[in-house]
Write an enzyme that holds these catalytic residues in place. Structure first.
Site, PDB file in Angstrom:
ATOM      1  N   HIS A 159       1.340   0.440 -13.317  1.00  0.00           N
ATOM      2  CA  HIS A 159       2.178  -0.750 -13.529  1.00  0.00           C
ATOM      3  C   HIS A 159       3.641  -0.323 -13.600  1.00  0.00           C
ATOM      4  O   HIS A 159       3.984   0.644 -14.296  1.00  0.00           O
ATOM      5  CB  HIS A 159       1.761  -1.459 -14.823  1.00  0.00           C
ATOM      6  CG  HIS A 159       2.446  -2.777 -14.992  1.00  0.00           C
ATOM      7  ND1 HIS A 159       2.087  -3.886 -14.255  1.00  0.00           N
ATOM      8  CD2 HIS A 159       3.481  -3.159 -15.774  1.00  0.00           C
ATOM      9  CE1 HIS A 159       2.877  -4.899 -14.592  1.00  0.00           C
ATOM     10  NE2 HIS A 159       3.730  -4.485 -15.506  1.00  0.00           N
TER      11      HIS A 159
ATOM     12  N   MET B  31      -4.144  -7.388  -7.054  1.00  0.00           N
ATOM     13  CA  MET B  31      -3.597  -8.547  -7.761  1.00  0.00           C
ATOM     14  C   MET B  31      -4.690  -9.421  -8.394  1.00  0.00           C
ATOM     15  O   MET B  31      -4.571 -10.644  -8.413  1.00  0.00           O
ATOM     16  CB  MET B  31      -2.747  -9.376  -6.792  1.00  0.00           C
ATOM     17  CG  MET B  31      -1.607  -8.590  -6.169  1.00  0.00           C
ATOM     18  SD  MET B  31      -0.453  -7.923  -7.378  1.00  0.00           S
ATOM     19  CE  MET B  31       0.416  -9.414  -7.827  1.00  0.00           C
ATOM     20  N   ARG B  32      -5.748  -8.803  -8.878  1.00  0.00           N
ATOM     21  CA  ARG B  32      -6.843  -9.548  -9.518  1.00  0.00           C
ATOM     22  C   ARG B  32      -7.153  -8.924 -10.866  1.00  0.00           C
ATOM     23  O   ARG B  32      -7.032  -7.711 -11.033  1.00  0.00           O
ATOM     24  CB  ARG B  32      -8.109  -9.490  -8.670  1.00  0.00           C
ATOM     25  CG  ARG B  32      -7.913  -9.864  -7.233  1.00  0.00           C
ATOM     26  CD  ARG B  32      -7.763 -11.355  -7.075  1.00  0.00           C
ATOM     27  NE  ARG B  32      -7.610 -11.707  -5.665  1.00  0.00           N
ATOM     28  CZ  ARG B  32      -7.481 -12.941  -5.226  1.00  0.00           C
ATOM     29  NH1 ARG B  32      -7.503 -13.954  -6.078  1.00  0.00           N
ATOM     30  NH2 ARG B  32      -7.332 -13.185  -3.950  1.00  0.00           N
TER      31      ARG B  32
ATOM     32  N   ASN C  78      -5.155   1.808 -13.603  1.00  0.00           N
ATOM     33  CA  ASN C  78      -4.168   0.963 -12.928  1.00  0.00           C
ATOM     34  C   ASN C  78      -2.781   1.565 -13.145  1.00  0.00           C
ATOM     35  O   ASN C  78      -2.540   2.247 -14.150  1.00  0.00           O
ATOM     36  CB  ASN C  78      -4.210  -0.449 -13.509  1.00  0.00           C
ATOM     37  CG  ASN C  78      -3.250  -1.396 -12.816  1.00  0.00           C
ATOM     38  OD1 ASN C  78      -3.135  -1.400 -11.580  1.00  0.00           O
ATOM     39  ND2 ASN C  78      -2.542  -2.202 -13.585  1.00  0.00           N
TER      40      ASN C  78
ATOM     41  N   ASN D   1       1.511   2.998  -2.652  1.00  0.00           N
ATOM     42  CA  ASN D   1       0.775   3.891  -3.564  1.00  0.00           C
ATOM     43  C   ASN D   1      -0.501   4.397  -2.910  1.00  0.00           C
ATOM     44  O   ASN D   1      -0.884   5.561  -3.095  1.00  0.00           O
ATOM     45  CB  ASN D   1       0.471   3.181  -4.886  1.00  0.00           C
ATOM     46  CG  ASN D   1       1.666   3.167  -5.804  1.00  0.00           C
ATOM     47  OD1 ASN D   1       2.009   4.173  -6.417  1.00  0.00           O
ATOM     48  ND2 ASN D   1       2.348   2.027  -5.868  1.00  0.00           N
TER      49      ASN D   1
ATOM     50  N   GLY E  46       0.770  -1.234   0.000  1.00  0.00           N
ATOM     51  CA  GLY E  46       0.000   0.000   0.000  1.00  0.00           C
ATOM     52  C   GLY E  46       0.798   1.279   0.000  1.00  0.00           C
ATOM     53  O   GLY E  46       0.304   2.320   0.459  1.00  0.00           O
TER      54      GLY E  46
HETATM   55  C1  GRF Z   1       3.333  -1.099  -7.511  1.00  0.00           C
HETATM   56  O1  GRF Z   1       4.635  -1.240  -7.988  1.00  0.00           O
HETATM   57  C2  GRF Z   1       2.353  -1.015  -8.634  1.00  0.00           C
HETATM   58  O2  GRF Z   1       2.877  -0.446  -9.790  1.00  0.00           O
HETATM   59  C3  GRF Z   1       2.024  -2.467  -8.888  1.00  0.00           C
HETATM   60  O3  GRF Z   1       1.998  -3.064  -7.619  1.00  0.00           O
HETATM   61  C4  GRF Z   1       2.859  -2.340  -6.754  1.00  0.00           C
HETATM   62  C5  GRF Z   1       2.066  -2.011  -5.530  1.00  0.00           C
HETATM   63  O4  GRF Z   1       2.891  -1.497  -4.511  1.00  0.00           O
HETATM   64  N1  GRF Z   1       0.792  -2.607  -9.637  1.00  0.00           N
HETATM   65  P1  GRF Z   1       2.239  -0.861  -3.213  1.00  0.00           P
HETATM   66  O5  GRF Z   1       1.343  -1.920  -2.581  1.00  0.00           O
HETATM   67  O6  GRF Z   1       1.454   0.340  -3.642  1.00  0.00           O
HETATM   68  O7  GRF Z   1       3.387  -0.520  -2.333  1.00  0.00           O
END
Ligand code: GRF
Length: 191
Positions: free
Chosen positions: A108, A89-90, A106, A14, A12
């Site tokens: 990435h 992750m889905r 999203n 982000n 988390g």
């Molecule tokens: C990030 O690198 C994002 O780009 C990817 O999953 C990761 C999530 O990291 N989809 P966090 O849980 O936000 O630390």
């Protein structure tokens, strides 16, 4: 004011950067809820510490429709304008995507279409690519395959460690995602 929800499955960071960017009451948009599919995910504690309502929805391939229908009902009740996936992750179904047309994004950690799916940073690092970076895209039924709406990249020297590349990519994510989400919310607010 426009409202958004974050979907996340893990650490988390982000989510934290988004929560931090939108916590100022003087700005017009609100992070209204977190949705998480993993009971032990640290992101749930981060939401609790910030007083952001968190919805834990157990999810498996068999009950995906139940999860998504419950999420749609809650999101509509909260009058959510934008769904922001941040380490969720889905893969979402067409039914869910159709409920929020062009309103699901999203992030990435690679320059898509290169390295979709898991371990994108490691796969980028192990490649011969000189240019690495981050992509933000609209969500479709595929794996990290929707329309690209933002990218940020950098040129590596080749002497960086994997940890340094990871830190650089996450640092880009934590500034780029709030800025792009703010722009999308401004547009949702104005429309
Ligand atoms: C990030 O690198 C994002 O780009 C990817 O999953 C990761 C999530 O990291 N989809 P966090 O849980 O936000 O630390």
């Amino acid at each position: 004011m426009a409202r958004f929800a974050v979907f996340a499955s893990g650490t988390g960071t982000n989510f934290e950067s988004l929560a931090h960017a939108f916590e100022d009451a003087a700005q017009p948009h609100q992070l209204a809820a977190l949705f998480c599919d993993r009971r032990a995910a640290p992101v749930l504690d981060k939401a609790q510490q910030r007083g952001i309502p968190a919805y834990f929805l157990p999810y498996s391939t068999e009950n995906r429709a139940i999860f998504e229908k419950a999420a749609i009902t809650i999101l509509r009740g909260l009058k959510i304008d934008l769904v922001v996936l941040a380490g969720f992750m889905r893969v979402l179904t067409r039914m869910f995507i159709d409920a929020f047309p062009r309103r699901i994004v999203n992030i990435h950690p690679s320059l898509l279409p290169a390295y979709p799916g898991t371990h994108a940073i490691e796969r980028s690092f192990d490649s011969k690519d000189n240019e690495l970076g981050v992509t933000i895209h609209l969500v479709d039924e595929g794996l990290d395959s929707g329309e690209v709406i933002a990218r940020e990249s950098f040129i590596r020297t080749g002497s960086e460690t994997l940890a340094e590349i990871e830190a650089r990519i996450h640092s880009i994510e934590h500034s780029l995602y709030p800025a792009v989400v703010r722009d999308l919310l401004d547009r949702a607010h104005g429309s």
